[in-house]
Write a protein that holds these residues in place. Structure first.
Motif, mmCIF file in Angstrom:
data_model
loop_
_atom_site.group_PDB
_atom_site.id
_atom_site.type_symbol
_atom_site.label_atom_id
_atom_site.label_comp_id
_atom_site.label_asym_id
_atom_site.label_seq_id
_atom_site.Cartn_x
_atom_site.Cartn_y
_atom_site.Cartn_z
ATOM 1 N N ASN A 68 49.734 34.774 40.136
ATOM 2 C CA ASN A 68 50.251 35.949 39.736
ATOM 3 C C ASN A 68 49.997 37.166 40.938
ATOM 4 O O ASN A 68 48.599 37.256 41.006
ATOM 5 C CB ASN A 68 49.916 36.417 38.308
ATOM 6 C CG ASN A 68 50.824 37.443 37.819
ATOM 7 O OD1 ASN A 68 50.704 38.507 38.528
ATOM 8 N ND2 ASN A 68 51.645 37.344 36.720
ATOM 9 N N GLN A 69 50.854 37.372 41.660
ATOM 10 C CA GLN A 69 50.549 38.350 42.853
ATOM 11 C C GLN A 69 50.235 39.526 42.235
ATOM 12 O O GLN A 69 49.185 40.206 42.905
ATOM 13 C CB GLN A 69 51.878 38.528 43.593
ATOM 14 C CG GLN A 69 52.319 37.115 44.160
ATOM 15 C CD GLN A 69 51.288 36.568 45.146
ATOM 16 O OE1 GLN A 69 50.637 37.296 45.937
ATOM 17 N NE2 GLN A 69 51.317 35.086 45.191
ATOM 18 N N GLU A 70 50.940 40.038 41.079
ATOM 19 C CA GLU A 70 50.517 41.627 40.668
ATOM 20 C C GLU A 70 48.994 41.487 40.056
ATOM 21 O O GLU A 70 48.216 42.425 40.511
ATOM 22 C CB GLU A 70 51.566 41.927 39.496
ATOM 23 C CG GLU A 70 52.591 42.211 39.827
ATOM 24 C CD GLU A 70 53.666 42.714 39.058
ATOM 25 O OE1 GLU A 70 53.023 43.454 38.070
ATOM 26 O OE2 GLU A 70 54.882 42.591 39.067
ATOM 27 N N VAL A 71 48.467 40.512 39.611
ATOM 28 C CA VAL A 71 47.211 40.236 39.047
ATOM 29 C C VAL A 71 46.153 40.292 40.310
ATOM 30 O O VAL A 71 44.964 40.968 40.177
ATOM 31 C CB VAL A 71 46.754 39.106 38.026
ATOM 32 C CG1 VAL A 71 45.373 38.891 37.770
ATOM 33 C CG2 VAL A 71 47.684 39.148 36.901
ATOM 34 N N LYS A 72 46.580 39.304 41.147
ATOM 35 C CA LYS A 72 45.597 39.519 42.540
ATOM 36 C C LYS A 72 45.684 40.730 43.273
ATOM 37 O O LYS A 72 44.632 41.145 43.883
ATOM 38 C CB LYS A 72 46.392 38.260 43.442
ATOM 39 C CG LYS A 72 45.897 36.802 42.980
ATOM 40 C CD LYS A 72 46.244 35.759 43.800
ATOM 41 C CE LYS A 72 47.723 35.513 44.117
ATOM 42 N NZ LYS A 72 47.787 34.332 45.265
ATOM 43 N N ARG A 73 46.657 41.444 43.324
ATOM 44 C CA ARG A 73 46.936 42.688 43.932
ATOM 45 C C ARG A 73 45.743 43.685 43.200
ATOM 46 O O ARG A 73 45.331 44.550 43.745
ATOM 47 C CB ARG A 73 48.170 43.368 44.234
ATOM 48 C CG ARG A 73 48.994 42.764 45.122
ATOM 49 C CD ARG A 73 50.232 43.717 45.608
ATOM 50 N NE ARG A 73 51.215 43.642 44.422
ATOM 51 C CZ ARG A 73 52.071 42.603 44.316
ATOM 52 N NH1 ARG A 73 52.485 41.699 45.253
ATOM 53 N NH2 ARG A 73 52.990 42.767 43.293
ATOM 54 N N SER A 74 46.073 43.904 41.935
ATOM 55 C CA SER A 74 45.076 44.695 40.872
ATOM 56 C C SER A 74 43.651 44.383 41.124
ATOM 57 O O SER A 74 42.804 45.233 41.326
ATOM 58 C CB SER A 74 45.658 44.483 39.629
ATOM 59 O OG SER A 74 46.911 45.000 39.405
ATOM 60 N N LEU A 75 43.124 42.930 41.317
ATOM 61 C CA LEU A 75 42.003 42.769 41.318
ATOM 62 C C LEU A 75 41.459 43.105 42.721
ATOM 63 O O LEU A 75 40.315 43.586 42.849
ATOM 64 C CB LEU A 75 41.707 41.180 41.342
ATOM 65 C CG LEU A 75 41.767 40.634 39.885
ATOM 66 C CD1 LEU A 75 41.880 39.100 39.871
ATOM 67 C CD2 LEU A 75 40.411 40.962 39.158
ATOM 68 N N LYS A 76 42.188 43.103 43.671
ATOM 69 C CA LYS A 76 41.673 43.421 45.150
ATOM 70 C C LYS A 76 41.472 45.006 45.178
ATOM 71 O O LYS A 76 40.977 45.467 45.726
ATOM 72 C CB LYS A 76 42.688 42.879 46.210
ATOM 73 C CG LYS A 76 42.895 41.393 46.348
ATOM 74 C CD LYS A 76 43.881 40.953 47.338
ATOM 75 C CE LYS A 76 43.745 39.515 47.784
ATOM 76 N NZ LYS A 76 44.806 39.180 48.651
ATOM 77 N N ALA A 77 42.611 45.473 44.411
ATOM 78 C CA ALA A 77 42.405 47.106 44.466
ATOM 79 C C ALA A 77 41.463 47.637 43.764
ATOM 80 O O ALA A 77 40.679 48.474 44.435
ATOM 81 C CB ALA A 77 43.823 47.771 43.838
ATOM 82 N N ILE A 78 40.761 47.097 42.901
ATOM 83 C CA ILE A 78 39.807 47.420 41.824
ATOM 84 C C ILE A 78 38.558 47.061 42.750
ATOM 85 O O ILE A 78 37.748 47.954 42.850
ATOM 86 C CB ILE A 78 39.871 46.797 40.510
ATOM 87 C CG1 ILE A 78 41.033 47.376 39.662
ATOM 88 C CG2 ILE A 78 38.454 46.872 40.040
ATOM 89 C CD1 ILE A 78 41.245 46.740 38.501
ATOM 90 N N PHE A 79 38.788 46.200 43.119
ATOM 91 C CA PHE A 79 37.244 45.705 44.158
ATOM 92 C C PHE A 79 37.162 46.355 45.334
ATOM 93 O O PHE A 79 35.957 47.102 45.604
ATOM 94 C CB PHE A 79 37.554 44.122 44.430
ATOM 95 C CG PHE A 79 36.086 43.701 45.362
ATOM 96 C CD1 PHE A 79 35.157 43.341 44.948
ATOM 97 C CD2 PHE A 79 36.478 43.611 46.837
ATOM 98 C CE1 PHE A 79 34.150 42.998 45.744
ATOM 99 C CE2 PHE A 79 35.569 43.397 47.707
ATOM 100 C CZ PHE A 79 34.351 43.046 47.077
ATOM 101 N N HIS A 80 38.054 46.683 46.208
ATOM 102 C CA HIS A 80 38.164 47.514 47.228
ATOM 103 C C HIS A 80 37.678 48.899 46.826
ATOM 104 O O HIS A 80 37.139 49.808 47.597
ATOM 105 C CB HIS A 80 39.483 47.520 48.266
ATOM 106 C CG HIS A 80 39.439 46.295 48.812
ATOM 107 N ND1 HIS A 80 38.617 45.465 49.568
ATOM 108 C CD2 HIS A 80 40.463 45.026 48.695
ATOM 109 C CE1 HIS A 80 38.825 44.374 49.908
ATOM 110 N NE2 HIS A 80 39.856 44.128 49.622
#
Length: 315
Positions: free
Chosen positions: A294-306
């Motif tokens: 899931n691209q949206e979940v991966k993008r959200s994880l990266k956004a929260i981490f960064h």
């Protein structure tokens, strides 16, 4: 009325997976790692769904609920299974055994119904996209989730109350790693045929009805996708559907065969093996399946981490 001098059992002894000290240590480490990854993966998805407003849609609200139930479902049995590997005799009181049965079946039933609701959500999103926001409005989504919870409570209470009415005497060893209905019924010193029939009938009806609804949803999805000309739309639909279908197969496969078999010594041995799949393996795979595809979940994880990393750098 005949009186019998039978001593009622006040606590049960749970079976250990192995009595070899070496393999007990190895299995304990393996289950500990799997359990920690289950908690970590599902908590991450749960936090992402809560923190990212872009994911406050029915699909991700349902996914967040699924992650929550993976955590509590696994936590109902795995810690007790692990303790049985580290102590000589893993004991549990009759009352706590009944409580474990209630939560095990409540969480398992709710997860099955959530997977069914998720398939309906995918059907509406793919086959009736123009009406999706009306049919799957947040209020409707929460009603569906509440319905899953309420029906699961009634399902679990039915088994739990009937099991708690049975007397248990003489034998106190449960032929399983945790308290479950089938091995527990074999220890009852009264007629438990009604309980056994209800386990087969009610659980069978639940499994067949929910899996049939999931199958029906995907039949309609498949018919719709055949008519879609856009390759991009088909790939997008397949991406979300394959993740859900993989989770469905992992959950329903061992569960259906487990409850529809009669309670015999051979079937209980197979039950213990399948129990390891849906209590330890499936919960740890679910977040991986959804997060990696899931691209949206991966993008959200990266956004929260960064985002957290940027805050730490500013400090």
């Amino acid at each position: 009325m005949e009186e019998t001098n039978q001593t009622l059992v006040k606590e049960f002894i749970l079976l250990s997976m192995t009595y070899s000290p070496f393999f007990q240590t190895v299995l304990f480490i393996v289950f500990l790692i799997l359990y920690m990854f289950t908690l970590l993966g599902n908590i991450c998805i749960l936090l992402v769904v809560i923190m990212d407003r872009h994911l406050h849609t029915p699909m991700y609200i349902l996914l967040g609920n699924l992650s929550f139930f993976d955590i509590v479902y696994s936590s109902t049995t795995v810690p007790k299974m692990m303790s049985g590997l580290m102590i000589k005799e893993s004991k549990i009181s009759v009352q706590n055994c009944i409580v474990q049965i209630f939560f095990f079946h409540f969480f398992g039933c709710t997860e099955a119904m959530l997977l069914t609701t998720m398939s309906y959500d995918r059907y509406v999103a793919i086959c009736i996209p123009l009406r999706y926001n009306i049919i799957m409005a947040k209020s409707a989504c929460f009603r569906l989730i509440s319905g899953c919870w309420v029906l699961s409570v009634f399902y679990s209470l039915t088994h739990t109350i009937l099991t708690s009415k049975l007397p248990f005497c003489r034998v106190d060893r449960i032929n399983h790693f945790f308290c479950d209905i089938k091995p527990l019924l074999m220890l009852a010193c009264a007629d438990a045929s009604l309980n056994e029939n209800l386990v087969t009938l009610i659980t069978g009806f639940l499994a067949v009805s929910t899996s049939s609804l999931i199958f029906l949803s995907y039949v309609f999805i498949g018919i719709h996708l055949v008519k879609v000309r856009s390759a991009h739309e088909r790939r997008k639909a397949f991406s979300t559907c394959t993740s859900h279908l993989t989770v469905v197969f992992l959950f329903y496969g061992p569960l259906i065969t487990r409850f529809l078999r009669p309670a015999t010594n051979d079937s209980l041995e197979q039950d213990r093996q399948s129990a390891l799949l849906y209590t330890t393996v499936t919960p740890v795979l679910n977040p991986l399946i959804y997060a990696l595809r899931n691209q949206e979940v991966k993008r959200s994880l990266k956004a929260i981490f960064h985002g957290k990393k940027a805050i730490r750098n500013q400090l």
